[in-house]
Design an enzyme around this catalytic site. Structure first.
Site, PDB file in Angstrom:
ATOM      1  N   GLU A  32       0.869  -1.171   0.000  1.00 16.10           N
ATOM      2  CA  GLU A  32       0.000   0.000   0.000  1.00 16.10           C
ATOM      3  C   GLU A  32       0.909   1.226   0.000  1.00 16.10           C
ATOM      4  O   GLU A  32       1.821   1.318   0.814  1.00 16.10           O
ATOM      5  CB  GLU A  32      -0.881   0.040   1.247  1.00 16.10           C
ATOM      6  CG  GLU A  32      -1.935  -1.041   1.318  1.00 16.10           C
ATOM      7  CD  GLU A  32      -2.704  -0.973   2.637  1.00 16.10           C
ATOM      8  OE1 GLU A  32      -2.636   0.074   3.320  1.00 16.10           O
ATOM      9  OE2 GLU A  32      -3.364  -1.954   2.987  1.00 16.10           O
ATOM     10  N   ASP A  43      -6.353   7.776  10.469  1.00 17.24           N
ATOM     11  CA  ASP A  43      -4.993   7.401  10.827  1.00 17.24           C
ATOM     12  C   ASP A  43      -4.592   7.916  12.205  1.00 17.24           C
ATOM     13  O   ASP A  43      -4.990   8.998  12.627  1.00 17.24           O
ATOM     14  CB  ASP A  43      -4.007   7.932   9.779  1.00 17.24           C
ATOM     15  CG  ASP A  43      -4.146   7.190   8.464  1.00 17.24           C
ATOM     16  OD1 ASP A  43      -4.110   5.947   8.504  1.00 17.24           O
ATOM     17  OD2 ASP A  43      -4.303   7.835   7.418  1.00 17.24           O
TER      18      ASP A  43
END
Length: 209
Positions: A32, A43
């Site tokens: 990724e 995040d």
């Protein structure tokens, strides 16, 4: 764990192609590539700091596409999956970004905050969370591109204390009932012990913090 897939997350920065090559040499099956965003809601602190650093170094979308293309040159056979937020697509242009990211070598994309069912024409890896309904998981399984991303925790990315999220077994069980696609689990996996435990449940693991 030999049949399980290992997905490694790296933020797009000038050194990423070489780091990606080292990750594959170390056993990564899929990469990724994070495209930094100024407000990464999903995040935790590690990836937030990485995004801030990348943006401070000038890693805007075009530069990230260049990094992706260089990574593809080094790793012609490895699946590369850019991971970002809908605002990046919106600012760049949905169709334009999709075309350019694939021209740069992307195998698929992950758009963290684009719900299942929206923009179904955009081929991408779908995410489901412990809070997802069975119907949402079924739809995500139908629409996902290659594998279904199981978010192991209700919260942001980042290290966790427990070996396995207590909600992951139930999420895997529900997903297995409604889809036959491969299930890769991520968010909160930060130690070898956690990786092994999650791999007992899922078909692959994603690690990035």
């Amino acid at each position: 764990m030999s049949s399980k897939k290992l997905v490694i997350y790296l933020m797009a920065e000038p050194e990423t192609p070489e780091l990606a090559q080292a990750a594959v040499e170390g056993g990564a099956d899929i990469l990724e590539i994070g495209i930094p965003f100024s407000d990464p809601l999903a995040d935790g602190p590690v990836i937030r700091r990485a995004a801030e650093r990348a943006l401070a170094r000038g890693m805007r979308t075009r530069a990230c596409l260049d990094v992706l293309a260089r990574t593809r040159e080094l790793l012609p056979g490895t699946p590369l999956v850019p991971m970002t937020y809908a605002s990046i697509f919106e600012a760049y242009g949905w169709e334009r970004f999709d075309a350019d990211v694939r021209a740069a070598g992307a195998t698929s994309v992950i758009i963290v905050d684009l719900p299942t069912g929206e923009r179904p024409e955009l081929r991408r890896i779908q995410l489901v969370a412990p809070t997802s309904t069975d119907e949402r998981i079924r739809l995500a399984g139908e629409q996902t591109d290659g594998w279904l991303y199981l978010v192991t925790v209700a919260g942001t990315t980042g290290a966790r204390g427990e070996v396995v999220s207590p909600v992951l077994p139930g999420l895997v069980e529900r997903a297995r009932r409604v889809t036959t696609t491969a299930l890769y689990a991520g968010f909160g996996i930060s130690t070898p012990e956690q990786a092994r435990a999650v791999a007992e449940l899922a078909d692959g693991i994603a690690v990035g913090t």
